[in-house]
Design a protein around this motif. Structure first.
Motif, short mmCIF file in Angstrom:
data_model
loop_
_atom_site.label_atom_id
_atom_site.label_comp_id
_atom_site.label_asym_id
_atom_site.label_seq_id
_atom_site.Cartn_x
_atom_site.Cartn_y
_atom_site.Cartn_z
N VAL A 265 107.20 -66.93 -9.90
CA VAL A 265 107.30 -66.79 -8.44
C VAL A 265 108.18 -67.88 -7.82
O VAL A 265 108.73 -67.69 -6.74
N THR A 319 107.90 -60.80 -6.41
CA THR A 319 107.44 -61.67 -5.32
C THR A 319 108.50 -62.73 -5.02
O THR A 319 108.79 -63.02 -3.85
N ARG A 327 106.99 -55.07 -6.35
CA ARG A 327 105.57 -55.46 -6.42
C ARG A 327 104.68 -54.23 -6.54
O ARG A 327 103.75 -54.19 -7.35
N ASP A 374 100.16 -64.64 -5.69
CA ASP A 374 100.48 -64.59 -4.25
C ASP A 374 100.18 -65.93 -3.58
O ASP A 374 100.99 -66.44 -2.79
#
Lengths: 431, 210
Positions: A265, A319, A327, A374
């Motif tokens: 990420v 992401t 996603r 996330d």
């Protein structure tokens, strides 16, 4: 006569997180991760004459101690690396998680080994954490004097704690062996920090993996040397060995997925090293499946499990790119995988674990890992660490259920009785 | 050493960390991800350049441990091809057809793979000693080598030998599904029941990888 599989059934204890699994979300984005299940929670266990706990409780706690020690290694490395990066927010969250781990570990040690042991152990343990952080801070500051000082303090700690543990074992654990084990732990953490500071992420991650495995295994050494004889015998039963070994692999899977998705990420240069580590863990899990269910099943498992890891990484890459379609695509692929893996494992275990139960468990596992990615991507490190902590517990508890189902399945098809390997009557005696 | 600090245990731990770490917080070096200082969640960072994770693939080429083909125990002068053994119709383990040849239980792990591999051999036959005639007397430390079909060899060391009545055979300990890459050698021993033409006991050698 002991019948095939009898040992598994005899040592079978209630599945502690069956209720937890039933409550897990099925791919639900809004669902909270489950609360960790702690065996023998509270102090209401029966104290038996030979030891503080019933042998099965002691063995259960000993395996859990392994998990907490392994987690300590991971979290300590997290703290050290974030110190080196100067990532203060992450440091704070990682330190909180490490403190929580220390609390859980010393609480468990209290139940296993007694209040007196923990009263001395805890400050020693806390001191070594302080010195590891000091070592990493010195690395970050390129302050060799401070680094050497931290190293000297760590060496002193190794000596003190090894003498304490050896004394407590009443001769079952040699001081030299305890010292070797503790110095390896410190060596793993300082070496991985040195490599990380140099940007040698492959070495850092490889050493970190060794460090996790070493400290996880140290939990068994402590249990085998510090517990009373009646409690120790349970640890040698195959059912406990398999719980311990699968727990190590699956809990490590959680940790390594978190590592690789954090790197994904943020698109950081440590990604390739993290990717190699998660592939190595998948290889080890596949080898375990081969031993239990044969090569064909292992290959099928590898395809399924590999897809699961790929989609978690794909979600994280999407992401990083702020690619909502990517996603969603990864989420959809994971939902398919969760159905497939549930079907595969329920078949492999002869329905000892049902498809719905497995689906819930693996969907919950994935959901927590996605939420972790996330949270990390949005720099909410406190949430990321909370989820990581819960996912680790969940992975370890799931491993226990899988180990019991796998063990019973394999035990049911083992040969019955002894072997007719002699007909002549020419030999008598033997040991 | 650690001083007395009040409060919940994990908070005490954090405070201890802070005592050492706090003063050094600003001395960071620069490594992978961006250094952060503002508290609380922030929007996802802007990631630029090629995404390393786009290249990621899980391994899909699992290479199993090769099949065992030969057993060697130099100290006992044992050398044998390995027959593959399954189960008999009554659920008992099959045994080698030839008393001079050892056999590997093929429904269990291969030697060197995680889990206990099991090799069986006869102690004797009506015609004379079998391949495992001297197994019961093997000293602890005896090395056992298993050659595999890919040309590799895995070496074990005998750690313990036990003799158990066949009707109390420790199935769990011999065949059980753990992930320890061990080896068990099994033969017969003890008294001979002439009415049944078989030994009353099994001799089991437990071996660990070297």
């Amino acid at each position: 006569m002991r019948k095939p599989g009898e040992g598994w059934r005899r040592h079978s204890i209630p599945i502690l997180c069956a209720g937890l699994l039933a409550a897990l979300p099925i791919g639900s984005a809004g669902a909270a991760p489950p609360a960790p299940a702690t065996p023998g929670h509270g102090h209401d266990h029966a104290v038996v004459a030979a030891g503080r706990l019933a042998p099965s409780d002691a063995a259960d706690h000993a395996v859990r101690l392994q998990a907490l020690l392994g987690q300590h290694s991971v979290l300590a490395a997290d703290v050290m690396r974030s110190r080196i990066r100067g990532d203060d927010d992450f440091v704070q969250a990682a330190e909180a998680a490490l403190g929580k781990n220390t609390d859980a570990m010393t609480d468990l040690m209290d139940r296993l080994f007694g209040e007196d042991m923990v009263g001395t152990f805890r400050p020693m343990w806390a001191e070594h954490v302080v010195e590891l952080v000091a070592y990493a801070s010195a690395l970050a500051a390129r302050d060799n004097t401070a680094r050497e000082h931290a190293r000297e303090e760590l060496i002193e700690y190794e000596g003190e704690l090894s003498e304490f543990l050896a004394g407590l074992s009443r001769g079952r654990l040699a001081t030299a062996d305890a010292h070797h084990a503790l110095s390896m732990h410190v060596e793993h953490l300082t070496r991985q920090a040195d490599a990380y500071a140099k940007g040698d992420y492959l070495t850092a991650d490889r050493v970190n993996r060794e460090g996790y495995q070493h400290l996880y295994d140290l939990g068994l050494v402590l249990a085998e040397t510090l517990l009373p004889a009646g409690d120790r015998s349970a640890l040698r039963q195959p059912v406990w060995r398999l719980r311990s070994q699968l727990g190590k692999l699956l809990a490590e899977h959680v940790v390594l997925v978190e590592d690789v998705t954090r790197a994904a990420v943020t698109n950081t240069p440590d990604f390739d090293a993290a990717a190699r580590m998660i592939n190595a863990n998948t290889r080890d899990l596949t080898a375990a499946m081969d031993s239990l269910f044969g090569t064909a099943a292992a290959r099928q498992f590898q395809q399924l499990w590999g897809e699961h890891v790929e989609q978690l990484v794909a979600y994280s890459a999407a992401t990083a790119k702020k690619d909502e379609a990517g996603r969603s695509k990864a989420r959809a692929a994971l939902a398919e995988y969760e159905k497939d893996v549930a079907e595969f494992l329920s078949g492999a275990t002869g329905e000892r674990m049902t498809r719905p139960k497995l689906f819930e468990a693996f969907a919950g596992h994935d959901e927590m890992l996605l939420k972790h990615a996330d949270a990390y991507a949005s720099r909410d490190y406190a949430t990321a660490h909370d989820i990581a902590y819960q996912t680790y517990e969940h992975g370890f508890d799931l491993a226990r259920q899988l180990a019991d189902a796998f063990g019973e399945t394999v035990a049911a098809r083992l040969p019955r009785g002894g072997a007719q390997t002699g007909y002549g009557g020419l030999v008598t005696g033997g040991r | 050493m650690v001083g007395e600090v009040s409060g919940p245990a994990y908070l005490r731990g954090l405070l201890l960390l802070a005592l050492v770490a706090g003063g050094l917080a600003g001395l960071a070096g620069a490594q992978p991800s961006g250094a952060l200082s503002a508290p609380g969640p922030e929007p996802a960072p802007q990631v630029t350049g090629p995404i390393a994770a786009d290249r990621f693939r899980s391994e899909s080429d699992y290479a199993e441990v090769a099949l065992p083909v030969r057993l060697r125990i130099p100290e006992l002068r044992v050398q044998s091809e390995l027959e593959r053994l399954g189960l008999q119709s009554d659920g008992a383990v099959a045994v080698p057809k030839d008393p001079h040849v050892a056999g590997w239980y093929e429904h269990g792990p291969r030697p060197g793979q995680p889990g206990p591999a099991v090799i069986l051999g006869h102690v004797d036959s009506k015609a004379g000693p079998g391949i495992f005639a001297s197994l019961a007397g093997a000293p602890v430390g005896t090395q056992v080598r298993v050659d595999r079909a890919d040309g590799s060899t895995v070496t074990f060391r005998i750690t313990r030998i036990s003799r158990v009545p066949k009707d109390e055979f420790p199935t769990d300990l011999v065949y059980a599904p753990t992930l320890d890459a061990t080896l068990r050698l099994v033969t017969c021993g003890g008294g001979f029941d002439r009415s049944r033409g078989s030994y009353r006991d099994n001799v089991i050698a437990y071996a660990e990888p070297v």
